[in-house]
Design an enzyme around this catalytic site. Structure first.
Site, PDB file in Angstrom:
ATOM      1  N   ASN A  48      38.868  48.670  31.927  1.00 37.06           N
ATOM      2  CA  ASN A  48      37.464  48.888  31.552  1.00 37.06           C
ATOM      3  C   ASN A  48      37.273  49.875  30.403  1.00 37.06           C
ATOM      4  OD1 ASN A  48      38.166  51.030  33.203  1.00 37.06           O
ATOM      5  ND2 ASN A  48      36.206  51.107  34.249  1.00 37.06           N
ATOM      6  N   LYS A  97      51.673  52.213  30.925  1.00 42.37           N
ATOM      7  CA  LYS A  97      51.483  50.800  31.254  1.00 42.37           C
ATOM      8  C   LYS A  97      49.995  50.482  31.290  1.00 42.37           C
ATOM      9  CE  LYS A  97      50.561  48.255  34.607  1.00 42.37           C
ATOM     10  NZ  LYS A  97      49.870  47.129  33.974  1.00 42.37           N
ATOM     11  N   ALA A 155      46.572  47.947  31.465  1.00 44.43           N
ATOM     12  CA  ALA A 155      46.193  46.776  32.261  1.00 44.43           C
ATOM     13  C   ALA A 155      46.538  45.505  31.482  1.00 44.43           C
ATOM     14  CB  ALA A 155      44.704  46.815  32.575  1.00 44.43           C
ATOM     15  N   GLY A 188      42.313  53.581  38.115  1.00 46.18           N
ATOM     16  CA  GLY A 188      42.191  52.209  38.589  1.00 46.18           C
ATOM     17  C   GLY A 188      41.572  52.193  39.972  1.00 46.18           C
ATOM     18  N   GLU A 235      42.437  58.814  39.262  1.00 43.95           N
ATOM     19  CA  GLU A 235      41.014  58.573  38.985  1.00 43.95           C
ATOM     20  C   GLU A 235      40.703  57.212  39.582  1.00 43.95           C
ATOM     21  OE1 GLU A 235      39.019  60.662  37.873  1.00 43.95           O
ATOM     22  OE2 GLU A 235      40.296  62.132  36.882  1.00 43.95           O
ATOM     23  N   CYS A 245      33.667  53.229  36.593  1.00 34.42           N
ATOM     24  CA  CYS A 245      33.765  53.855  37.910  1.00 34.42           C
ATOM     25  C   CYS A 245      32.633  54.852  38.146  1.00 34.42           C
ATOM     26  CB  CYS A 245      35.126  54.509  38.092  1.00 34.42           C
ATOM     27  SG  CYS A 245      35.533  55.602  36.744  1.00 34.42           S
ATOM     28  N   GLU A 260      32.193  49.168  45.975  1.00 35.77           N
ATOM     29  CA  GLU A 260      31.910  49.314  44.545  1.00 35.77           C
ATOM     30  C   GLU A 260      31.561  47.944  43.952  1.00 35.77           C
ATOM     31  OE1 GLU A 260      35.288  50.819  42.345  1.00 35.77           O
ATOM     32  OE2 GLU A 260      33.972  51.786  40.900  1.00 35.77           O
TER      33      GLU A 260
HETATM   34  P1  ADP Z   1      41.234  47.614  37.813  1.00 37.53           P
HETATM   35  O1  ADP Z   1      41.329  46.159  38.146  1.00 37.53           O
HETATM   36  O2  ADP Z   1      39.931  48.250  38.111  1.00 37.53           O
HETATM   37  O3  ADP Z   1      41.746  47.940  36.434  1.00 37.53           O
HETATM   38  P2  ADP Z   1      43.649  48.076  39.299  1.00 37.53           P
HETATM   39  O4  ADP Z   1      43.926  49.187  40.229  1.00 37.53           O
HETATM   40  O5  ADP Z   1      43.829  46.690  39.793  1.00 37.53           O
HETATM   41  O6  ADP Z   1      42.180  48.356  38.815  1.00 37.53           O
HETATM   42  O7  ADP Z   1      44.529  48.203  37.996  1.00 37.53           O
HETATM   43  C1  ADP Z   1      44.667  49.432  37.298  1.00 37.53           C
HETATM   44  C2  ADP Z   1      46.039  49.475  36.677  1.00 37.53           C
HETATM   45  O8  ADP Z   1      47.014  49.522  37.721  1.00 37.53           O
HETATM   46  C3  ADP Z   1      46.393  48.273  35.841  1.00 37.53           C
HETATM   47  O9  ADP Z   1      47.191  48.705  34.740  1.00 37.53           O
HETATM   48  C4  ADP Z   1      47.186  47.422  36.816  1.00 37.53           C
HETATM   49  O10 ADP Z   1      48.042  46.527  36.149  1.00 37.53           O
HETATM   50  C5  ADP Z   1      47.956  48.501  37.543  1.00 37.53           C
HETATM   51  N1  ADP Z   1      48.481  48.090  38.847  1.00 37.53           N
HETATM   52  C6  ADP Z   1      48.001  47.152  39.685  1.00 37.53           C
HETATM   53  N2  ADP Z   1      48.772  47.038  40.774  1.00 37.53           N
HETATM   54  C7  ADP Z   1      49.770  47.949  40.653  1.00 37.53           C
HETATM   55  C8  ADP Z   1      50.896  48.344  41.460  1.00 37.53           C
HETATM   56  N3  ADP Z   1      51.135  47.786  42.623  1.00 37.53           N
HETATM   57  N4  ADP Z   1      51.691  49.315  40.975  1.00 37.53           N
HETATM   58  C9  ADP Z   1      51.438  49.911  39.805  1.00 37.53           C
HETATM   59  N5  ADP Z   1      50.409  49.589  39.008  1.00 37.53           N
HETATM   60  C10 ADP Z   1      49.569  48.630  39.411  1.00 37.53           C
END
Ligand code: ADP
Length: 482
Positions: free
Chosen positions: A156, A179, A181, A232, A254, A288, A385
């Site tokens: 986002n 890393k 999204a 996330g 966060e 958020c 949310e």
């Molecule tokens: P959002 O969809 O609101 O961005 P997410 O928590 O799904 O929230 O994703 C936030 C970040 O965490 C992204 O970069 C996603 O790829 C990563 N992510 C999702 N699942 C995992 C996991 N199991 N381990 C580490 N990172 C993850």
């Protein structure tokens, strides 16, 4: 449309050079406004991540010992490079994420501001000389960079969420494995392009795209990664906190929010509506800190709703890259379906759709900004949310009732209150279980202050002087025998 091809980096950064995934496989990246594929990025996994961590650990040995003035100089250049490329970076951000261009420009600017803030703040990261109880000793408290940092960011705010992590990490002398999204990798990879351009040493910033589970898993498992900073969902954040236990990493989290927005009978209604619009519909409700629940005093409820409807009707929906657009598409179909589920749940429990409520005629993932009145605590958005353009309006009678309802969630990120009663402001500052509270403003984030949630909204802070402390270890040093 501004040319952003320089930043459309279809490879990953490790040790100062760009590379594909070991498997050579890629993941397409789509523009949510048009459905067009704008490019693809490497589908990296465990092996690439382990290599990047080793590189970052090696780079840490030298980068952590560089002069502060050298790091400050690099960060200043990074800030300037970002602002020099603001238009191209904003166009890229809009293309991969969907937000309107004016918001994307703002995101690039606040990201740059975080970099500058931490370049300034590291110069004030003072230690202490503590008076010793006996005269033959001197007691010091010193600060040191924490080590290799793993940074995992959401879609986002794909640029500024990384800025809040890179700024303090690079200022403190940490090296980073980031890393982004999968939906929005280019705004993060652009940081790599600029970091190399301004002269950050090889290995200081490494950026990998691909499997969240594998990249995240390798970061969490590595004893070399001493801190993980994540923005996330609460669900993923909890997984990472659990995974951090094995190597006892520092974590900053966060996570999700469920912001209440309380309008008291003494509020300036026009100001409250203005705050409501920005806190609800920014980034199509996908932040958020977006308002999730409006609590409006019964005496001014109808006036507030009427004005909110008028303001909501004036929103301009379309491709964020076009002139005058204020609402872009949602990030993907899953987001659309989630918003639809909230709407049908609330309708089945007595909610009235005063505006919107369905997919927009533009198709793709465009959704009509929606206002629901008659909201009650049984509805899903009372506790979950929304992350979409639904303004849910609840009615209340007393201050105690509003506070209790506002706090009745496991989240504790942002809260907003409109009132002109100074005593009430201080009472609510104590009573609201939220890490960020905006009185008479719906937009409060700025680089100079800590940003962080209470309860299940997170751990630690980003921004402010607190945002740097999370990247520093504290050592106590006793010098005896003086
Ligand atoms: P959002 O969809 O609101 O961005 P997410 O928590 O799904 O929230 O994703 C936030 C970040 O965490 C992204 O970069 C996603 O790829 C990563 N992510 C999702 N699942 C995992 C996991 N199991 N381990 C580490 N990172 C993850």
């Amino acid at each position: 449309m501004t040319d952003y091809s320089k930043f459309l980096k279809e490879s990953n950064l490790t040790n100062g050079s760009w590379h594909a995934a070991d498997s050579n496989s890629n993941i397409p990246v789509t523009n949510p406004a048009t459905g067009e594929v704008i490019g693809s990025v490497p589908n990296c996994g465990t092996a690439e991540t382990e290599r990047a961590i080793q590189v970052a650990a090696t780079a840490f040995k030298t980068y952590s010992r560089t002069d502060i003035s050298y790091r400050v100089g690099l960060l200043r250049k990074l800030h300037d490079a970002l602002m020099d490329n603001q238009e191209a970076l904003a166009a890229l951000l809009t293309a991969e994420q969907g937000k309107p261009l004016f918001e994307a420009r703002g995101e690039i600017a606040i990201g740059a501001a975080y970099i500058l803030w931490f370049a300034e703040e590291i110069r004030r990261a003072k230690g202490e000389i503590v008076p010793a109880p006996t005269n033959d000793r001197r007691l010091l408290v010193t600060h040191h960079p924490v080590g290799v940092v793993g940074a995992i960011t959401p879609w986002n705010f794909p640029s500024s969420m990384l800025a809040r992590k890179l700024g303090p990490a690079l200022a403190a002398g940490c090296t980073v494995v980031a890393k982004p999204a999968t939906a929005t990798p280019y705004s993060a990879l652009a940081w790599g392009v600029l970091a190399l351009e301004v002269g950050f040493p090889d290995g200081v910033l490494n950026i990998l795209t691909g499997s969240a589970r594998e990249i995240g898993g390798a970061i969490m498992a590595s004893p070399d990664v001493r801190k993980v900073t994540f923005t996330g969902s609460t669900e993923v954040g909890k997984t990472l906190i659990r995974q951090s236990a094995d190597t006892v990493k520092k974590v900053s989290m966060e996570l999700g929010g469920n912001a209440p927005f309380i309008v008291f009978e003494d509020a300036e209604i026009d100001a409250a509506v203005e705050g409501a619009m920005v806190s609800k519909y920014r980034n199509m409700g996908q932040t958020c800190v977006c308002t999730n629940r409006f609590y409006v005093h019964e005496k001014i409820h109808n006036e507030f709703v009427e004005k909110l409807l008028t303001a909501t009707k004036a929103l301009k929906i379309g491709d964020g890259a076009a002139d005058g657009i204020t609402q872009g598409p949602l990030i993907d179909m899953a987001a659309v379906e989630k918003v639809e589920a909230f709407i049908s749940d609330s309708e089945s429990k007595g909610g009235q759709i005063a505006l919107g409520g369905k997919r927009h005629a533009l198709g793709e993932t465009f959704f009509e900004p929606t206002v629901i009145t008659g909201a009650n605590s049984d509805m899903d958005f009372a506790t979950d949310e929304i992350f979409g353009p639904i303004a849910a309006v609840f009615k209340f009678e007393t201050e105690d009732e509003a506070v209790a309802a506002a706090n009745a969630t496991e989240f504790g990120l942002a809260a907003y209150v409109y009132t002109r009663d100074v005593g009430r402001i201080f009472r609510l500052n104590d009573a609201l279980d939220y890490g960020l509270i905006g009185f008479n403003s719906g937009l409060i984030t700025t680089v100079e202050v800590p940003f962080g949630g209470l309860k299940e909204s997170g751990l630690g802070n980003e921004g402010g002087s607190q945002g740097l402390q999370d990247y520093l270890e504290t050592k106590y040093v006793c010098i005896a025998g003086i």
